[in-house]
Design a protein around this motif. Structure first.
Motif, short mmCIF file in Angstrom:
data_model
loop_
_atom_site.label_atom_id
_atom_site.label_comp_id
_atom_site.label_asym_id
_atom_site.label_seq_id
_atom_site.Cartn_x
_atom_site.Cartn_y
_atom_site.Cartn_z
N ALA A 130 4.07 5.02 -2.58
CA ALA A 130 4.17 3.88 -1.67
C ALA A 130 5.39 3.06 -2.04
O ALA A 130 5.66 2.82 -3.22
N ARG A 131 6.12 2.62 -1.02
CA ARG A 131 7.29 1.78 -1.25
C ARG A 131 7.21 0.55 -0.37
O ARG A 131 6.85 0.65 0.81
N GLU A 132 7.56 -0.60 -0.93
CA GLU A 132 7.56 -1.85 -0.17
C GLU A 132 8.94 -2.09 0.44
O GLU A 132 9.95 -1.66 -0.12
N GLY A 133 8.95 -2.80 1.56
CA GLY A 133 10.21 -3.16 2.20
C GLY A 133 9.98 -4.10 3.36
O GLY A 133 8.86 -4.53 3.61
N GLY A 134 11.04 -4.42 4.08
CA GLY A 134 10.93 -5.32 5.23
C GLY A 134 11.47 -6.69 4.92
O GLY A 134 12.61 -6.85 4.46
N ASN A 135 10.63 -7.70 5.12
CA ASN A 135 11.05 -9.07 4.81
C ASN A 135 11.25 -9.25 3.32
O ASN A 135 12.03 -10.09 2.87
N ILE A 136 10.54 -8.47 2.53
CA ILE A 136 10.73 -8.43 1.08
C ILE A 136 11.80 -7.40 0.78
O ILE A 136 11.99 -6.44 1.53
N VAL A 152 4.93 -2.93 4.47
CA VAL A 152 5.97 -3.72 5.10
C VAL A 152 5.57 -5.18 5.22
O VAL A 152 4.59 -5.51 5.91
N GLU A 153 6.30 -6.06 4.54
CA GLU A 153 6.12 -7.50 4.77
C GLU A 153 6.83 -7.86 6.06
O GLU A 153 8.00 -7.54 6.26
N LEU A 154 6.11 -8.55 6.96
CA LEU A 154 6.62 -8.86 8.28
C LEU A 154 6.63 -10.37 8.52
O LEU A 154 5.58 -11.01 8.52
N SER A 155 7.81 -10.92 8.74
CA SER A 155 7.92 -12.33 9.08
C SER A 155 7.70 -12.51 10.57
O SER A 155 7.77 -11.56 11.37
#
Length: 439
Positions: A130-136, A152-155
């Motif tokens: 798992a990989r995090e991304g997006g707003n972060i 995915v962090e979503l603003s």
């Protein structure tokens, strides 16, 4: 409709997200033009490297990939749409380009970053890449080709431009008030947030806090900050065993999201694996992080706390008495809940930055004020604020940076402000240890 090499594409706004889009399109062999009102040297260097030419905003494009910082009703975007362009963002591009990549989306007024990182950590503990991304950090498109699952962090800004996005698992940590300078009304802000579930269908999962009623076709699973449980009620970990800096609500939401995604992929859901994942979790840097200690005084950096819910959570969690550093540029946060949260907990407010004094006066608490002049040295201001905060405590408690205002009066962004606070706190701790007196 995807973005392919034969279609005319405009990247509108570069920065972190736009550069990620550009790198992705280049890797895919797709061509694009670009526009940015104030490109940085880094932006222009990358565009030259990729051989992406400047675009003409008065031209005709099939697809415009707009950066989150550009309002959806920007005149240029409206004109481009009137000439037939579809405006999307990085997340929609990722979902269309990698339709087989499972995406877990997280939004909320507060807690979305910490919950995003925690979900990624739990899924890795369960054996998934798992990989995090997006707003972060990093941009989502930087990780889609490495990830088995993208978290995915979503603003709200990103969620304005996700047409057709369907998430197998989505999380809304909470809904409060924020970004009225951009969305203008609470209703418009909440509507943007709720786009996270707009494309969900039966069989998808939406994780919500108890008491939040959201229209959705997805299966709803609710959490409380009192217990960390699976859907069937089995406790995963007692709250008392959570590591310092991990918010109970984030942990409760993350467990339900991880459970839903594992089940969706046909992976086993093991309570002890998830429990061990929680025990080894670490807070996100810059989010309610203890950066220094002097005896019984700790210095907690929560520079990202510019939303009412986030600041309220920081005030509630910080050991008392609190010397509260407040300032920056006022973004219209609701101060009434903060006055209540500060009651009996805050010993002194230290006001700094462009709107620090007016924020402190509106809070109605005793305060010291550092005068603001445009162009002044942010690091110098932060050192003075930290020193004043420490002096206001009598050898115990917390110097808390939970500033309410945005960072753009004195710093590049909230991270730079938080790093400045951490440096000032550590320097003060070093002086106190050695007995040095700063001139």
């Amino acid at each position: 409709m995807g973005v392919t090499g034969g279609r005319k594409v405009l990247l509108y706004g570069l920065g972190r997200s736009g550069r990620g889009v550009a790198r992705f399109l280049a890797r895919e062999g797709r061509r694009a033009e670009w526009h940015d009102a104030k490109p940085t040297d880094e932006d222009e260097a990358l565009m030259r490297e990729l051989s992406f030419p400047r675009g003409d905003v008065s031209g005709v494009y099939e697809t415009v990939v707009a950066a989150p910082g550009v309002p959806i009703d920007h005149p240029d975007l409206l004109a481009l749409m009137a000439r037939g362009a579809e405006v999307i963002g990085e997340v929609a591009l990722a979902a269309r380009s990698r339709p087989d990549l499972p995406l877990v989306g997280i939004t909320g007024t507060a807690g979305k970053g910490g919950t995003t990182v925690l979900i990624g950590h739990l899924l890795r503990a369960a054996g998934l890449n798992a990989r995090e991304g997006g707003n972060i950090d990093p941009p989502l498109l930087d990780v889609v080709d490495e990830a088995e699952v993208a978290v995915v962090e979503l603003s709200s800004f990103q969620l304005e431009r996700v047409p057709g996005l369907r998430l197998p698992v989505a999380v809304i940590t909470n809904l409060g008030v924020d970004h009225l300078d951009r969305h203008r009304t609470v209703g418009a802000y909440h509507a943007a947030k709720l786009n996270i579930t707009a494309g969900q269908e039966a069989g998808d999962v939406l994780v919500l806090p108890v008491g939040l009623d959201v229209p959705t076709r997805a299966t709803v699973r609710t959490f409380t900050p009192e217990r960390i449980t699976l859907t069937d009620g089995r406790e995963v970990l007692p709250m008392a065993e959570l590591p310092e800096g991990i918010h109970p609500a984030n942990a409760a939401a993350a467990v339900l999201a991880a459970e839903a995604l594992l089940a969706r992929l046909g992976c086993p859901v093991d309570v002890e694996t998830l429990a061990q994942g929680l025990r080894t979790a670490r807070p996100v840097s810059g989010r309610f992080e203890t950066v220094a200690r002097i005896g019984d005084v700790r210095f907690i950096e929560d520079s990202i706390a510019t939303r009412t819910l986030a600041v309220e959570a920081a005030l509630t969690r910080a050991p008392t008495p609190i010397a509260w550093l407040v300032g920056g540029r006022d973004k219209g946060a609701d101060l009434a809940p903060l006055r209540e949260a500060a009651r009996g907990r805050v010993a002194r407010v230290v006001a700094f930055g462009e709107d620090g004094e007016q924020l402190a006066r509106a809070l109605g608490l005793p305060f010291d004020h550092l005068p603001f002049t445009p162009g002044m040295d942010g690091d110098g201001v932060m050192r003075e604020a930290v020193d004043l905060g420490f002096a206001a405590l009598e050898g115990r408690g917390t110097v808390l940076l939970a500033p309410i205002g945005t960072s753009f009066d004195l710093f590049r962004d909230y991270k730079a402000r938080g790093e400045s606070f951490a440096r000032a706190a550590r320097a003060l701790a070093a002086r106190e240890t050695t007995g040095e007196v700063r001139a």
